[in-house]
Scaffold this motif. Structure first.
Motif, PDB file in Angstrom:
ATOM      1  N   ARG A  75       0.669  -1.178   0.090  1.00  0.00           N
ATOM      2  CA  ARG A  75      -0.108   0.140  -0.295  1.00  0.00           C
ATOM      3  C   ARG A  75       0.701   0.814  -0.097  1.00  0.00           C
ATOM      4  NH1 ARG A  75      -4.911  -1.415   4.330  1.00  0.00           N
ATOM      5  NH2 ARG A  75      -5.532  -3.439   2.846  1.00  0.00           N
ATOM      6  N   SER A  76       1.858   1.135   0.857  1.00  0.00           N
ATOM      7  CA  SER A  76       3.092   2.659   0.539  1.00  0.00           C
ATOM      8  C   SER A  76       4.513   2.106   0.977  1.00  0.00           C
ATOM      9  CB  SER A  76       2.394   3.506   1.952  1.00  0.00           C
ATOM     10  OG  SER A  76       2.986   2.863   3.090  1.00  0.00           O
ATOM     11  N   VAL A  77       4.932   2.727   0.991  1.00  0.00           N
ATOM     12  CA  VAL A  77       6.675   2.309   1.833  1.00  0.00           C
ATOM     13  C   VAL A  77       6.408   1.826   2.741  1.00  0.00           C
ATOM     14  CG1 VAL A  77       9.534   3.815   1.588  1.00  0.00           C
ATOM     15  CG2 VAL A  77       7.299   3.804  -0.172  1.00  0.00           C
ATOM     16  N   GLN A  78       5.526   2.861   3.716  1.00  0.00           N
ATOM     17  CA  GLN A  78       6.223   2.823   4.869  1.00  0.00           C
ATOM     18  C   GLN A  78       4.909   1.103   5.302  1.00  0.00           C
ATOM     19  OE1 GLN A  78       3.263   5.123   7.024  1.00  0.00           O
ATOM     20  NE2 GLN A  78       3.712   4.994   9.037  1.00  0.00           N
ATOM     21  N   HIS A  79       4.407   0.914   5.142  1.00  0.00           N
ATOM     22  CA  HIS A  79       4.030  -0.870   4.817  1.00  0.00           C
ATOM     23  C   HIS A  79       4.829  -1.527   4.307  1.00  0.00           C
ATOM     24  CE1 HIS A  79      -0.039   1.155   5.185  1.00  0.00           C
ATOM     25  NE2 HIS A  79      -0.230   0.143   5.574  1.00  0.00           N
ATOM     26  N   PHE A  80       5.788  -1.345   3.048  1.00  0.00           N
ATOM     27  CA  PHE A  80       7.149  -2.378   2.457  1.00  0.00           C
ATOM     28  C   PHE A  80       8.148  -2.235   3.782  1.00  0.00           C
ATOM     29  CE2 PHE A  80      10.686  -2.924   0.638  1.00  0.00           C
ATOM     30  CZ  PHE A  80      10.812  -3.965   0.003  1.00  0.00           C
ATOM     31  N   CYS A  81       8.382  -1.206   4.308  1.00  0.00           N
ATOM     32  CA  CYS A  81       9.634  -1.487   5.194  1.00  0.00           C
ATOM     33  C   CYS A  81       9.615  -2.276   6.280  1.00  0.00           C
ATOM     34  CB  CYS A  81       9.779   0.188   4.862  1.00  0.00           C
ATOM     35  SG  CYS A  81      10.839   1.534   4.019  1.00  0.00           S
ATOM     36  N   LEU A  82       8.204  -2.426   6.393  1.00  0.00           N
ATOM     37  CA  LEU A  82       8.049  -3.124   8.223  1.00  0.00           C
ATOM     38  C   LEU A  82       8.392  -4.659   8.066  1.00  0.00           C
ATOM     39  CD1 LEU A  82       4.518  -1.341   8.974  1.00  0.00           C
ATOM     40  CD2 LEU A  82       6.710  -1.262  10.503  1.00  0.00           C
ATOM     41  N   THR A  83       9.301  -5.004   9.004  1.00  0.00           N
ATOM     42  CA  THR A  83       9.730  -6.143   8.686  1.00  0.00           C
ATOM     43  C   THR A  83       8.498  -7.728   7.780  1.00  0.00           C
ATOM     44  OG1 THR A  83      11.566  -5.857   9.481  1.00  0.00           O
ATOM     45  CG2 THR A  83      10.781  -8.206   9.460  1.00  0.00           C
ATOM     46  N   ASP A  84       7.747  -7.101   8.944  1.00  0.00           N
ATOM     47  CA  ASP A  84       6.037  -8.977   8.630  1.00  0.00           C
ATOM     48  C   ASP A  84       5.092  -7.882   7.932  1.00  0.00           C
ATOM     49  OD1 ASP A  84       5.413  -6.706  11.230  1.00  0.00           O
ATOM     50  OD2 ASP A  84       5.595  -8.444  12.415  1.00  0.00           O
ATOM     51  N   SER A  85       5.232  -6.988   7.880  1.00  0.00           N
ATOM     52  CA  SER A  85       3.717  -6.820   6.328  1.00  0.00           C
ATOM     53  C   SER A  85       3.867  -7.192   5.321  1.00  0.00           C
ATOM     54  CB  SER A  85       4.247  -4.941   6.162  1.00  0.00           C
ATOM     55  OG  SER A  85       5.332  -4.860   4.709  1.00  0.00           O
ATOM     56  N   LEU A  86       2.545  -8.723   5.536  1.00  0.00           N
ATOM     57  CA  LEU A  86       2.621  -8.990   4.150  1.00  0.00           C
ATOM     58  C   LEU A  86       2.096  -7.439   2.492  1.00  0.00           C
ATOM     59  CD1 LEU A  86      -0.550 -11.239   5.806  1.00  0.00           C
ATOM     60  CD2 LEU A  86       1.501 -12.111   4.499  1.00  0.00           C
ATOM     61  N   PRO A  87       2.110  -8.327   1.752  1.00  0.00           N
ATOM     62  CA  PRO A  87       1.332  -7.417   0.580  1.00  0.00           C
ATOM     63  C   PRO A  87       0.181  -7.508   0.695  1.00  0.00           C
ATOM     64  CG  PRO A  87       2.834  -8.971  -0.765  1.00  0.00           C
ATOM     65  CD  PRO A  87       2.536  -9.343   1.099  1.00  0.00           C
ATOM     66  N   ASP A  88      -0.512  -6.692  -0.310  1.00  0.00           N
ATOM     67  CA  ASP A  88      -2.300  -6.733  -0.188  1.00  0.00           C
ATOM     68  C   ASP A  88      -2.098  -7.729  -1.757  1.00  0.00           C
ATOM     69  OD1 ASP A  88      -3.484  -4.574   1.169  1.00  0.00           O
ATOM     70  OD2 ASP A  88      -1.558  -3.606   0.173  1.00  0.00           O
ATOM     71  N   ALA A  89      -1.061  -7.955  -2.955  1.00  0.00           N
ATOM     72  CA  ALA A  89      -1.081  -8.804  -3.947  1.00  0.00           C
ATOM     73  C   ALA A  89       0.131  -9.022  -4.086  1.00  0.00           C
ATOM     74  CB  ALA A  89      -2.214  -7.882  -4.726  1.00  0.00           C
ATOM     75  N   SER A  90       0.315 -10.494  -5.342  1.00  0.00           N
ATOM     76  CA  SER A  90       1.441 -11.142  -5.811  1.00  0.00           C
ATOM     77  C   SER A  90       0.800 -11.253  -6.720  1.00  0.00           C
ATOM     78  CB  SER A  90       2.260 -11.550  -4.640  1.00  0.00           C
ATOM     79  OG  SER A  90       1.408 -13.067  -4.427  1.00  0.00           O
ATOM     80  N   GLY A  91       1.819 -11.840  -7.373  1.00  0.00           N
ATOM     81  CA  GLY A  91       1.617 -12.574  -9.023  1.00  0.00           C
ATOM     82  C   GLY A  91       2.940 -12.316  -9.903  1.00  0.00           C
ATOM     83  N   LYS A  92       2.658 -13.015 -10.941  1.00  0.00           N
ATOM     84  CA  LYS A  92       3.808 -13.212 -11.442  1.00  0.00           C
ATOM     85  C   LYS A  92       3.931 -11.760 -13.043  1.00  0.00           C
ATOM     86  CE  LYS A  92       6.018 -17.479 -11.178  1.00  0.00           C
ATOM     87  NZ  LYS A  92       7.228 -17.504 -11.143  1.00  0.00           N
ATOM     88  N   ASN A  93       2.775 -11.758 -13.067  1.00  0.00           N
ATOM     89  CA  ASN A  93       2.290 -10.106 -14.120  1.00  0.00           C
ATOM     90  C   ASN A  93       2.528  -8.741 -13.858  1.00  0.00           C
ATOM     91  OD1 ASN A  93       1.921  -8.275 -15.757  1.00  0.00           O
ATOM     92  ND2 ASN A  93      -0.097  -9.793 -16.992  1.00  0.00           N
ATOM     93  N   LEU A  94       4.042  -8.289 -13.975  1.00  0.00           N
ATOM     94  CA  LEU A  94       3.961  -6.580 -13.493  1.00  0.00           C
ATOM     95  C   LEU A  94       2.762  -6.300 -13.253  1.00  0.00           C
ATOM     96  CD1 LEU A  94       6.080  -4.629 -11.327  1.00  0.00           C
ATOM     97  CD2 LEU A  94       7.387  -4.431 -13.712  1.00  0.00           C
ATOM     98  N   ASP A  95       2.392  -5.302 -14.716  1.00  0.00           N
ATOM     99  CA  ASP A  95       2.006  -4.842 -15.362  1.00  0.00           C
ATOM    100  C   ASP A  95       0.414  -4.567 -15.132  1.00  0.00           C
ATOM    101  OD1 ASP A  95       3.540  -3.372 -16.846  1.00  0.00           O
ATOM    102  OD2 ASP A  95       3.608  -4.777 -18.086  1.00  0.00           O
ATOM    103  N   LEU A  96      -0.472  -5.892 -13.957  1.00  0.00           N
ATOM    104  CA  LEU A  96      -0.991  -6.510 -13.901  1.00  0.00           C
ATOM    105  C   LEU A  96      -1.514  -6.322 -12.730  1.00  0.00           C
ATOM    106  CD1 LEU A  96      -4.017  -7.756 -13.645  1.00  0.00           C
ATOM    107  CD2 LEU A  96      -3.198  -9.672 -13.271  1.00  0.00           C
ATOM    108  N   LEU A  97      -0.654  -6.150 -11.638  1.00  0.00           N
ATOM    109  CA  LEU A  97      -0.124  -6.002 -10.432  1.00  0.00           C
ATOM    110  C   LEU A  97      -0.025  -4.480 -10.266  1.00  0.00           C
ATOM    111  CD1 LEU A  97       2.188  -7.805  -8.134  1.00  0.00           C
ATOM    112  CD2 LEU A  97       0.222  -7.720  -7.958  1.00  0.00           C
ATOM    113  N   VAL A  98       0.561  -3.441 -10.865  1.00  0.00           N
ATOM    114  CA  VAL A  98       0.397  -2.479 -10.923  1.00  0.00           C
ATOM    115  C   VAL A  98      -1.210  -1.453 -11.127  1.00  0.00           C
ATOM    116  CG1 VAL A  98       1.309   0.041 -12.134  1.00  0.00           C
ATOM    117  CG2 VAL A  98       2.996  -1.892 -12.182  1.00  0.00           C
ATOM    118  N   ALA A  99      -1.943  -2.148 -12.503  1.00  0.00           N
ATOM    119  CA  ALA A  99      -2.930  -1.478 -12.713  1.00  0.00           C
ATOM    120  C   ALA A  99      -4.446  -2.254 -11.269  1.00  0.00           C
ATOM    121  CB  ALA A  99      -4.218  -2.882 -13.913  1.00  0.00           C
ATOM    122  N   TRP A 100      -3.393  -3.131 -10.959  1.00  0.00           N
ATOM    123  CA  TRP A 100      -4.411  -3.724  -9.727  1.00  0.00           C
ATOM    124  C   TRP A 100      -4.675  -2.423  -8.274  1.00  0.00           C
ATOM    125  CZ3 TRP A 100      -3.926  -4.476  -4.741  1.00  0.00           C
ATOM    126  CH2 TRP A 100      -4.684  -5.986  -4.200  1.00  0.00           C
TER     127      TRP A 100
END
Length: 175
Positions: A75-100
């Motif tokens: 969701r944000s850089v602040q979310h990413f920088c927390l060690t145990d934070s989960l991503p909102d979504a994952s996948g192999k298609n970079l453009d789909l993730l960015v659009a989502w």
């Protein structure tokens, strides 16, 4: 009526006429003109300007440098920088993730961050996601964010409020 401009026998029109004549006389005699500008030096004596080279921009991370990679969006850089934070979504298609990532409405004003899973199992930021497109991230900035996530070090910019438990996703969506 003995005002400053009141001379008793001269009308206002006559006084105006005298002022205009005085102004005309000053202009014609050169009293009101500024001095001429200094003469420009001869072209051979002018110093030549040299432009200093700009410092090169920091190298940007190539998000697609590693084929068949696993990506995730936070969701944000602040979310990413927390060690145990989960991503909102994952996948192999970079453009789909960015659009989502635009669907994360409550955090839409913050830049979302997309990271790639490396061979060691660590997430390396590869770009920002903004308005359905990728914004580049410099290599130095990506390493700084990764170090903050791995080491748990706080980033500067203490104006951010600490995140609450409800600010984090409960699970990661696979796209």
């Amino acid at each position: 009526m003995t005002g400053y401009w009141d001379s008793g026998d001269v009308s206002a029109a006559e006084r105006r006429q005298r002022r205009m004549e005085e102004a005309r006389r000053r202009v014609e005699s050169g009293e009101n003109t500024p001095p001429p500008p200094p003469a420009a030096p001869a072209p051979s004596t002018r110093p030549t300007r040299t432009r200093s080279a700009r410092a090169p921009k920091a190298a940007a991370v190539d998000p697609t440098a590693v084929p068949d990679s696993q990506y995730a969006v936070w969701r944000s850089v602040q979310h990413f920088c927390l060690t145990d934070s989960l991503p909102d979504a994952s996948g192999k298609n970079l453009d789909l993730l960015v659009a989502w990532s635009d669907s994360i409405q409550q955090f839409r004003l913050r830049p979302r961050i997309v990271a790639r899973l490396d061979a060691n199992g660590a997430w390396l930021p590869v770009c920002y996601a903004k308005d359905g497109s990728r914004d580049p991230i410099s290599q130095a900035q990506a390493e700084r964010y990764r170090d903050a996530r791995v080491e748990g070090a706080a980033l500067s910019g203490g104006a951010q409020k600490p995140l609450k438990e409800t600010d984090h996703p409960e699970s990661t969506l696979t796209l």
